[in-house]
Design an enzyme around this catalytic site. Sequence first.
Site, mmCIF file in Angstrom:
data_model
loop_
_atom_site.group_PDB
_atom_site.id
_atom_site.type_symbol
_atom_site.label_atom_id
_atom_site.label_comp_id
_atom_site.label_asym_id
_atom_site.label_seq_id
_atom_site.Cartn_x
_atom_site.Cartn_y
_atom_site.Cartn_z
ATOM 1 C CB CYS A 155 -1.215 -0.446 1.057
ATOM 2 S SG CYS A 155 -1.953 1.521 1.237
ATOM 3 C CB CYS A 158 -0.808 2.277 3.625
ATOM 4 S SG CYS A 158 -1.948 2.446 3.681
#
Length: 194
Positions: A155, A158
């Site tokens: 991700c 993230c």
Amino acid sequence: MSETTEVIKELLESINLPAEYRTNSLELLEKGESRYVRDLKVNFSSTLTSDHLSAKEIGLIGASIAVNNHNKPLLSFFTNFAESNGATAEEIAEAAACASLLASNNIFYRFRHFTQKEKYTQIPARIRMQIMMKPVTGKEFFELMSLAISAVNGCEMCVNAHEDSLIKLGTTEERIFDAVRIASLITATGKLIF
């Protein structure tokens, strides 16, 4: 006994698994006399030391990555490693909880990032994250585990958010790098030992 079989045996013993333990993947490497097993053994050993993380932190990161990757043998190993280096039951539980929370966050925020639609950023996530507010492992270390899991799960949004938070908390780039390095090598080991 072949050299490959001997190295596999040494690796398994270091993970507290019986010498005869085999997965289909390990059998392929053994049958093909793969030189990679020596790299695998050295790489796994290098997950257990760091100039920037304590042994307890390594154990907790290892446990969180093992939970994330559904790897029972490595979860057992890293849980024991964390405990033997002073981790409490609450800290180990938090490592497992972090993996679970980040599984949802990584999927959700990857979706938002991939679509790049403003509308999706305006709709509330409705993902409860109270554990992030006052983690028993401390804010900095929880962010570090979150970053390592996010890197494993791919991700980008993230990873960038957790890395930014860590830098603002005063974490060194070397500490961040080591956490991700260790997470990557645990994941690599888990592709063959599961």
